[in-house]
Scaffold this motif. Structure first.
Motif, PDB file in Angstrom:
ATOM      1  N   SER A  19      -7.468 -11.226  11.386  1.00  0.00           N
ATOM      2  CA  SER A  19      -7.926  -9.977   9.869  1.00  0.00           C
ATOM      3  C   SER A  19      -7.748 -10.428   8.879  1.00  0.00           C
ATOM      4  N   VAL A  20      -8.117  -9.297   8.151  1.00  0.00           N
ATOM      5  CA  VAL A  20      -8.109  -9.555   6.514  1.00  0.00           C
ATOM      6  C   VAL A  20      -8.583  -8.151   6.270  1.00  0.00           C
ATOM      7  N   ARG A  21      -7.520  -7.954   5.650  1.00  0.00           N
ATOM      8  CA  ARG A  21      -6.997  -6.518   5.017  1.00  0.00           C
ATOM      9  C   ARG A  21      -7.457  -6.148   3.933  1.00  0.00           C
ATOM     10  N   ILE A  22      -8.150  -5.994   3.056  1.00  0.00           N
ATOM     11  CA  ILE A  22      -7.824  -5.375   1.493  1.00  0.00           C
ATOM     12  C   ILE A  22      -7.407  -3.552   1.610  1.00  0.00           C
ATOM     13  N   THR A  23      -5.988  -3.316   1.233  1.00  0.00           N
ATOM     14  CA  THR A  23      -5.860  -1.977   1.128  1.00  0.00           C
ATOM     15  C   THR A  23      -5.037  -0.982  -0.338  1.00  0.00           C
ATOM     16  N   VAL A  24      -5.463   0.193  -0.803  1.00  0.00           N
ATOM     17  CA  VAL A  24      -5.857   0.776  -2.248  1.00  0.00           C
ATOM     18  C   VAL A  24      -4.194   0.992  -1.613  1.00  0.00           C
ATOM     19  N   LEU A  25      -3.069   1.123  -2.429  1.00  0.00           N
ATOM     20  CA  LEU A  25      -1.919   1.653  -2.297  1.00  0.00           C
ATOM     21  C   LEU A  25      -1.868   2.477  -2.659  1.00  0.00           C
ATOM     22  N   GLY A  26      -2.314   2.647  -4.532  1.00  0.00           N
ATOM     23  CA  GLY A  26      -1.734   3.938  -4.952  1.00  0.00           C
ATOM     24  C   GLY A  26      -2.643   3.741  -6.782  1.00  0.00           C
ATOM     25  N   PRO A  27      -1.752   4.029  -7.917  1.00  0.00           N
ATOM     26  CA  PRO A  27      -2.241   4.050  -8.683  1.00  0.00           C
ATOM     27  C   PRO A  27      -1.299   2.530  -9.566  1.00  0.00           C
ATOM     28  N   LEU A  28      -2.024   2.521 -10.269  1.00  0.00           N
ATOM     29  CA  LEU A  28      -1.476   1.019 -10.912  1.00  0.00           C
ATOM     30  C   LEU A  28      -0.657   1.522 -11.948  1.00  0.00           C
ATOM     31  N   GLN A  29       0.419   0.477 -11.467  1.00  0.00           N
ATOM     32  CA  GLN A  29       1.872   1.124 -12.429  1.00  0.00           C
ATOM     33  C   GLN A  29       1.374   0.406 -14.051  1.00  0.00           C
ATOM     34  N   GLY A  30       1.570   1.133 -14.657  1.00  0.00           N
ATOM     35  CA  GLY A  30       1.415   0.580 -16.280  1.00  0.00           C
ATOM     36  C   GLY A  30       0.079   0.849 -16.952  1.00  0.00           C
ATOM     37  N   VAL A  31      -0.227   1.099 -16.556  1.00  0.00           N
ATOM     38  CA  VAL A  31      -2.238   0.624 -16.679  1.00  0.00           C
ATOM     39  C   VAL A  31      -3.122   2.061 -16.179  1.00  0.00           C
ATOM     40  N   ALA A  32      -3.747   3.082 -16.985  1.00  0.00           N
ATOM     41  CA  ALA A  32      -4.557   3.389 -17.118  1.00  0.00           C
ATOM     42  C   ALA A  32      -5.542   3.288 -15.982  1.00  0.00           C
ATOM     43  N   GLY A  33      -6.353   4.538 -14.997  1.00  0.00           N
ATOM     44  CA  GLY A  33      -7.082   4.372 -14.572  1.00  0.00           C
ATOM     45  C   GLY A  33      -7.560   3.023 -13.478  1.00  0.00           C
ATOM     46  N   GLY A  34      -5.810   2.280 -12.872  1.00  0.00           N
ATOM     47  CA  GLY A  34      -6.728   1.451 -12.168  1.00  0.00           C
ATOM     48  C   GLY A  34      -5.676   1.787 -10.747  1.00  0.00           C
ATOM     49  N   LEU A  35      -6.099   0.889  -9.797  1.00  0.00           N
ATOM     50  CA  LEU A  35      -5.478   0.820  -8.682  1.00  0.00           C
ATOM     51  C   LEU A  35      -4.421  -0.176  -8.578  1.00  0.00           C
ATOM     52  N   SER A  36      -3.476  -0.212  -7.775  1.00  0.00           N
ATOM     53  CA  SER A  36      -2.589  -1.042  -7.186  1.00  0.00           C
ATOM     54  C   SER A  36      -3.236  -1.268  -5.282  1.00  0.00           C
ATOM     55  N   ALA A  37      -3.431  -2.334  -5.216  1.00  0.00           N
ATOM     56  CA  ALA A  37      -3.509  -2.829  -4.221  1.00  0.00           C
ATOM     57  C   ALA A  37      -3.301  -3.904  -3.141  1.00  0.00           C
ATOM     58  N   GLU A  38      -4.248  -4.182  -2.187  1.00  0.00           N
ATOM     59  CA  GLU A  38      -3.603  -5.955  -1.771  1.00  0.00           C
ATOM     60  C   GLU A  38      -4.417  -6.541  -0.481  1.00  0.00           C
ATOM     61  N   ILE A  39      -4.547  -7.815  -0.269  1.00  0.00           N
ATOM     62  CA  ILE A  39      -4.938  -8.493   0.425  1.00  0.00           C
ATOM     63  C   ILE A  39      -3.847  -8.570   1.727  1.00  0.00           C
ATOM     64  N   VAL A  40      -4.431  -8.652   2.861  1.00  0.00           N
ATOM     65  CA  VAL A  40      -3.381  -9.077   3.876  1.00  0.00           C
ATOM     66  C   VAL A  40      -4.149  -9.522   4.654  1.00  0.00           C
ATOM     67  N   VAL A  41      -3.410 -11.066   4.785  1.00  0.00           N
ATOM     68  CA  VAL A  41      -4.580 -12.514   5.543  1.00  0.00           C
ATOM     69  C   VAL A  41      -3.080 -11.793   6.853  1.00  0.00           C
ATOM     70  N   ASP A  42      -3.758 -11.730   8.269  1.00  0.00           N
ATOM     71  CA  ASP A  42      -2.909 -11.959   9.479  1.00  0.00           C
ATOM     72  C   ASP A  42      -3.482 -12.945  10.623  1.00  0.00           C
TER      73      ASP A  42
END
Length: 143
Positions: A19-42
């Protein structure tokens, strides 16, 4: 304040445990209008994760990539920007689609994952993108 939960933008997986998953985690700290995310390979062989920053333009590009995949084209998403890149080859080396995740900037690592995807995976991912945009529209900058 945005209260949306973590949402998957992509979940590419098969019955073999890849699997490869891309998950949006929430607002990007310190950057207006951005989102924090991660790509997870399993996979049964390798597992890892890498941080990813998202803006409206990157989400728009993901939608365009899904359109190209639907037209039978391979894609490279985020390949010319800083940070990780995702490539999807519809006919990979193992006679099935493969996802290639590159993290050239930080870890200098590339992972190639063959994934036997269901026939409706592109439509499913269009729905996931719509859910992310609906949940985070008020937070994302207009660009």
């Amino acid at each position: 304040m945005v209260t949306a939960e973590r949402l998957d933008l992509a979940l590419l997986r098969d019955d073999e445990g890849n699997s490869v998953r891309i998950t949006v985690l929430g607002p990007l700290q310190g950057v207006a209008g951005g989102l924090s995310a991660e790509i997870v390979v399993d996979t049964p062989f390798v597992a890892g994760r890498v941080a990813l920053s998202l803006w409206r333009s990157r989400l728009t590009e993901w939608g365009e990539a899904l359109d190209r995949l639907g037209a039978g084209e391979d894609i490279a998403w985020l390949h010319v920007q800083r940070g990780p890149a995702v490539h999807i080859h519809l006919n990979g080396e193992r006679d099935c689609p493969e996802v290639v995740v590159e993290d050239v900037l930080v870890s200098m690592t590339t992972v190639r994952v063959p994934i036997d995807l269901p026939s409706d995976w592109i439509a499913t991912h269009r729905g996931m993108l719509a859910a992310v945009l609906d949940a985070w529209d008020g937070h994302l900058s207009p660009e």
